[in-house]
Design a protein around this motif. Sequence first.
Motif, PDB file in Angstrom:
ATOM      1  N   ASP A  97       0.867  -1.187   0.000  1.00 63.11           N
ATOM      2  CA  ASP A  97       0.000   0.000   0.000  1.00 63.11           C
ATOM      3  C   ASP A  97       0.900   1.232   0.000  1.00 63.11           C
ATOM      4  OD1 ASP A  97      -1.612   2.180   0.675  1.00 63.11           O
ATOM      5  OD2 ASP A  97      -2.829   1.036   2.092  1.00 63.11           O
ATOM      6  N   PRO A  98       0.837   2.071  -1.045  1.00 66.41           N
ATOM      7  CA  PRO A  98       1.751   3.221  -1.103  1.00 66.41           C
ATOM      8  C   PRO A  98       1.563   4.223   0.023  1.00 66.41           C
ATOM      9  CG  PRO A  98       0.095   3.365  -2.840  1.00 66.41           C
ATOM     10  CD  PRO A  98      -0.029   2.002  -2.228  1.00 66.41           C
ATOM     11  N   ASP A  99       0.415   4.204   0.678  1.00 70.67           N
ATOM     12  CA  ASP A  99       0.159   5.154   1.754  1.00 70.67           C
ATOM     13  C   ASP A  99       0.477   4.611   3.140  1.00 70.67           C
ATOM     14  OD1 ASP A  99      -0.779   7.150  -0.004  1.00 70.67           O
ATOM     15  OD2 ASP A  99      -2.738   6.175  -0.089  1.00 70.67           O
ATOM     16  N   ARG A 100       0.677   3.290   3.253  1.00 67.21           N
ATOM     17  CA  ARG A 100       0.893   2.690   4.566  1.00 67.21           C
ATOM     18  C   ARG A 100       2.099   1.759   4.635  1.00 67.21           C
ATOM     19  NH1 ARG A 100      -2.760   2.165   8.364  1.00 67.21           N
ATOM     20  NH2 ARG A 100      -2.368  -0.081   8.595  1.00 67.21           N
ATOM     21  N   GLU A 101       2.602   1.334   3.475  1.00 59.81           N
ATOM     22  CA  GLU A 101       3.637   0.303   3.466  1.00 59.81           C
ATOM     23  C   GLU A 101       4.849   0.667   2.613  1.00 59.81           C
ATOM     24  OE1 GLU A 101       0.716  -3.545   4.266  1.00 59.81           O
ATOM     25  OE2 GLU A 101       1.134  -2.954   2.177  1.00 59.81           O
ATOM     26  N   VAL A 102       4.987   1.936   2.277  1.00 54.56           N
ATOM     27  CA  VAL A 102       6.131   2.424   1.497  1.00 54.56           C
ATOM     28  C   VAL A 102       6.667   3.677   2.173  1.00 54.56           C
ATOM     29  CG1 VAL A 102       6.950   3.274  -0.737  1.00 54.56           C
ATOM     30  CG2 VAL A 102       5.156   1.520  -0.654  1.00 54.56           C
ATOM     31  N   LEU A 103       7.987   3.737   2.345  1.00 51.00           N
ATOM     32  CA  LEU A 103       8.649   4.879   2.970  1.00 51.00           C
ATOM     33  C   LEU A 103       9.868   5.267   2.145  1.00 51.00           C
ATOM     34  CD1 LEU A 103       9.146   6.862   5.360  1.00 51.00           C
ATOM     35  CD2 LEU A 103      10.373   4.983   6.507  1.00 51.00           C
ATOM     36  N   VAL A 104       9.955   6.532   1.765  1.00 51.64           N
ATOM     37  CA  VAL A 104      11.106   7.059   1.030  1.00 51.64           C
ATOM     38  C   VAL A 104      12.161   7.515   2.029  1.00 51.64           C
ATOM     39  CG1 VAL A 104      11.891   8.802  -0.619  1.00 51.64           C
ATOM     40  CG2 VAL A 104       9.618   7.754  -0.886  1.00 51.64           C
ATOM     41  N   THR A 105      13.426   7.204   1.739  1.00 47.11           N
ATOM     42  CA  THR A 105      14.517   7.491   2.678  1.00 47.11           C
ATOM     43  C   THR A 105      15.693   8.146   1.954  1.00 47.11           C
ATOM     44  OG1 THR A 105      15.476   5.286   2.314  1.00 47.11           O
ATOM     45  CG2 THR A 105      13.893   5.505   4.116  1.00 47.11           C
ATOM     46  N   ALA A 106      16.648   8.619   2.728  1.00 42.83           N
ATOM     47  CA  ALA A 106      17.880   9.201   2.172  1.00 42.83           C
ATOM     48  C   ALA A 106      18.825   8.052   1.811  1.00 42.83           C
ATOM     49  CB  ALA A 106      18.527  10.140   3.171  1.00 42.83           C
ATOM     50  N   ARG A 234       6.929 -10.355   8.053  1.00 41.10           N
ATOM     51  CA  ARG A 234       8.044 -10.106   8.955  1.00 41.10           C
ATOM     52  C   ARG A 234       9.283  -9.620   8.211  1.00 41.10           C
ATOM     53  NH1 ARG A 234       9.094 -13.517  12.797  1.00 41.10           N
ATOM     54  NH2 ARG A 234       7.045 -14.482  12.869  1.00 41.10           N
ATOM     55  N   THR A 235       9.088  -8.968   7.039  1.00 37.13           N
ATOM     56  CA  THR A 235      10.226  -8.539   6.222  1.00 37.13           C
ATOM     57  C   THR A 235      10.175  -7.048   5.923  1.00 37.13           C
ATOM     58  OG1 THR A 235      10.405 -10.718   5.169  1.00 37.13           O
ATOM     59  CG2 THR A 235      11.446  -8.874   4.038  1.00 37.13           C
ATOM     60  N   VAL A 236      11.327  -6.398   6.070  1.00 37.21           N
ATOM     61  CA  VAL A 236      11.535  -5.017   5.633  1.00 37.21           C
ATOM     62  C   VAL A 236      12.436  -5.084   4.399  1.00 37.21           C
ATOM     63  CG1 VAL A 236      12.456  -2.745   6.238  1.00 37.21           C
ATOM     64  CG2 VAL A 236      11.384  -4.179   8.007  1.00 37.21           C
ATOM     65  N   THR A 237      11.899  -4.696   3.251  1.00 39.90           N
ATOM     66  CA  THR A 237      12.625  -4.755   1.984  1.00 39.90           C
ATOM     67  C   THR A 237      13.150  -3.370   1.642  1.00 39.90           C
ATOM     68  OG1 THR A 237      11.191  -6.549   1.203  1.00 39.90           O
ATOM     69  CG2 THR A 237      12.476  -5.353  -0.459  1.00 39.90           C
ATOM     70  N   ILE A 238      14.458  -3.261   1.445  1.00 43.28           N
ATOM     71  CA  ILE A 238      15.110  -1.967   1.228  1.00 43.28           C
ATOM     72  C   ILE A 238      15.773  -1.942  -0.145  1.00 43.28           C
ATOM     73  CG2 ILE A 238      17.023  -0.492   2.012  1.00 43.28           C
ATOM     74  CD1 ILE A 238      16.380  -1.511   4.880  1.00 43.28           C
ATOM     75  N   SER A 239      15.622  -0.824  -0.843  1.00 38.98           N
ATOM     76  CA  SER A 239      16.306  -0.648  -2.125  1.00 38.98           C
ATOM     77  C   SER A 239      16.519   0.845  -2.359  1.00 38.98           C
ATOM     78  CB  SER A 239      15.519  -1.285  -3.274  1.00 38.98           C
ATOM     79  OG  SER A 239      16.322  -1.361  -4.442  1.00 38.98           O
ATOM     80  N   SER A 240      17.013   1.182  -3.548  1.00 43.70           N
ATOM     81  CA  SER A 240      17.253   2.596  -3.870  1.00 43.70           C
ATOM     82  C   SER A 240      17.353   2.769  -5.368  1.00 43.70           C
ATOM     83  CB  SER A 240      18.537   3.100  -3.196  1.00 43.70           C
ATOM     84  OG  SER A 240      19.677   2.630  -3.882  1.00 43.70           O
ATOM     85  N   GLY A 241      17.362   4.024  -5.800  1.00 39.78           N
ATOM     86  CA  GLY A 241      17.484   4.318  -7.219  1.00 39.78           C
ATOM     87  C   GLY A 241      18.907   4.548  -7.686  1.00 39.78           C
ATOM     88  N   GLY A 253      16.322   6.481  -1.579  1.00 42.68           N
ATOM     89  CA  GLY A 253      16.083   5.082  -1.265  1.00 42.68           C
ATOM     90  C   GLY A 253      14.671   4.903  -0.760  1.00 42.68           C
ATOM     91  N   TRP A 254      14.351   3.658  -0.429  1.00 43.06           N
ATOM     92  CA  TRP A 254      13.005   3.383   0.083  1.00 43.06           C
ATOM     93  C   TRP A 254      12.973   2.035   0.786  1.00 43.06           C
ATOM     94  CZ3 TRP A 254      14.010   4.012  -5.213  1.00 43.06           C
ATOM     95  CH2 TRP A 254      14.077   2.838  -5.960  1.00 43.06           C
ATOM     96  N   LEU A 255      11.921   1.841   1.513  1.00 43.07           N
ATOM     97  CA  LEU A 255      11.640   0.519   2.066  1.00 43.07           C
ATOM     98  C   LEU A 255      10.164   0.235   1.921  1.00 43.07           C
ATOM     99  CD1 LEU A 255      10.145   0.734   5.100  1.00 43.07           C
ATOM    100  CD2 LEU A 255      12.434   1.449   5.760  1.00 43.07           C
ATOM    101  N   THR A 256       9.862  -1.058   1.795  1.00 41.27           N
ATOM    102  CA  THR A 256       8.481  -1.520   1.836  1.00 41.27           C
ATOM    103  C   THR A 256       8.383  -2.541   2.959  1.00 41.27           C
ATOM    104  OG1 THR A 256       8.926  -3.223   0.161  1.00 41.27           O
ATOM    105  CG2 THR A 256       8.080  -1.120  -0.617  1.00 41.27           C
ATOM    106  N   ALA A 257       7.288  -2.474   3.703  1.00 43.88           N
ATOM    107  CA  ALA A 257       7.111  -3.353   4.862  1.00 43.88           C
ATOM    108  C   ALA A 257       5.665  -3.271   5.324  1.00 43.88           C
ATOM    109  CB  ALA A 257       8.038  -2.923   6.007  1.00 43.88           C
ATOM    110  N   PRO A 258       5.192  -4.278   6.052  1.00 44.50           N
ATOM    111  CA  PRO A 258       3.874  -4.166   6.677  1.00 44.50           C
ATOM    112  C   PRO A 258       3.830  -2.928   7.561  1.00 44.50           C
ATOM    113  CG  PRO A 258       4.770  -6.375   6.929  1.00 44.50           C
ATOM    114  CD  PRO A 258       5.869  -5.534   6.381  1.00 44.50           C
ATOM    115  N   ASN A 259       2.677  -2.315   7.677  1.00 50.73           N
ATOM    116  CA  ASN A 259       2.556  -1.079   8.430  1.00 50.73           C
ATOM    117  C   ASN A 259       3.008  -1.231   9.874  1.00 50.73           C
ATOM    118  OD1 ASN A 259       0.474   0.831  10.195  1.00 50.73           O
ATOM    119  ND2 ASN A 259       1.358   1.819   8.384  1.00 50.73           N
ATOM    120  N   ARG A 260       2.810  -2.405  10.466  1.00 49.35           N
ATOM    121  CA  ARG A 260       3.209  -2.599  11.867  1.00 49.35           C
ATOM    122  C   ARG A 260       4.725  -2.515  12.039  1.00 49.35           C
ATOM    123  NH1 ARG A 260       5.124  -7.449  13.644  1.00 49.35           N
ATOM    124  NH2 ARG A 260       5.297  -9.104  12.074  1.00 49.35           N
ATOM    125  N   LEU A 261       5.489  -2.761  10.972  1.00 50.16           N
ATOM    126  CA  LEU A 261       6.939  -2.573  11.010  1.00 50.16           C
ATOM    127  C   LEU A 261       7.327  -1.179  10.517  1.00 50.16           C
ATOM    128  CD1 LEU A 261       8.199  -6.025   9.627  1.00 50.16           C
ATOM    129  CD2 LEU A 261       8.204  -5.235  12.001  1.00 50.16           C
TER     130      LEU A 261
END
Length: 398
Positions: A97-106, A234-241, A253-261
């Motif tokens: 879910d782009p509004d609950r399970e995606v986070l953009v990072t440095a 139970r997974t935090v998936t991390i990647s970047s451009g 960069g970004w991560l995708t994960a269940p909202n509880r994480l």
Amino acid sequence: MTVSGAWERTARGAMLLGSNGQLRPTIFAEMSALATATGAINLGQGFPDEDGPIEVLDAARRAITDGFNQYPPGLGYPVLREAIAAHQKRFYGMNPDPDREVLVTAGATEALAATILALVEEGDEVVTLEPFYDSYAAIIALSRGVHRTVALRAPDFQPDPEELRRVVGDRTRLILINNPHNPTGAVLSREILELVVELAHRHDAIIVTDEVYEHLTFGTRHLPIATLPGAWERTVTISSGGKTFNTTGWKIGWLTAPNRLLEPILSVKQFLTYVNGAPFQPAIAVGLGLPDAFFTGIAAELQRKRDVLSAGLAKAGFAVSRSSGSYFVVADAAPLGFTDAAALCLQLPELAGVVAVPISAFVSDENKGEYASLLRFAFCKRVDVLERASAQLADLRR
């Protein structure tokens, strides 16, 4: 005045604090400075010497003109979060879910730091593969976690399943998997990934994956561990451009994960950079939507570069491991009579006009001996540069 503080355990964890209390530079800073000082070809640090796709660069310029120059939302601009979610669906069948399970990072570096700092308490164990990217060790130490490792050994650099079973236990909080792997160029087998999921369930651990080289694999398709049965929750998936689009300096960069994480990670991330890279976020969104031909093309071109450098290293007399992904190839200098790669790296600019990085820089002190003669070379450079480096390295054999 003595300046004490958390920096000491961070530096010690990253193996940058000497027994005399002196702080050393990272291996990347040291080798890049050596390349600059000597004029040697820098195959040490993993950054490309060519710009990324014009569509992505033009999108950044448009974003600046269009006013994307102030703070983005804390999660990142919706256009990028939606592009990340669409990318995960398109390539891997995932539906974050782009509004609950995606986070953009440095960059992926901040995503990793925020994740470890958010989820690890003092005494918790974090398991990584070894050799390991140095920032893992630094942040684990900063969090007061306990760093445990599972060895990757030449020539194929796959972990021993029995060793993985021994190291992961009830005190394990995170299993941090870098796949494709830096510095070895290994791509982990499905069987190993399935074992990680099994162990995470058995010991109630969280899986964290660093997948920044996901589109840079050679002859095998990247398999995110989060797509395996029982893994997503139970997974935090991390990647970047940065690696995919030759924009390492943009730090998107970004991560995708269940909202509880994701929510606990966001609670820490917002006090690190808060937000970053406003005009670069919509530009990376454009990149993630490029046609399939772009993604297959960058992998094919990088494979060609791998082959050029690997052939040059073999001709020079190194024993060369086969890189299955990433920017890097591992070469053993022992057949040339060099048993100390760290010392050789300091001599290489004079001997061959080339800079590399010793694999021992990514290994804990007690295990350095096993990797003592191994070097990492980066092939994310122009073909003519790799050909010139190969010709210069041939002098080592004479």
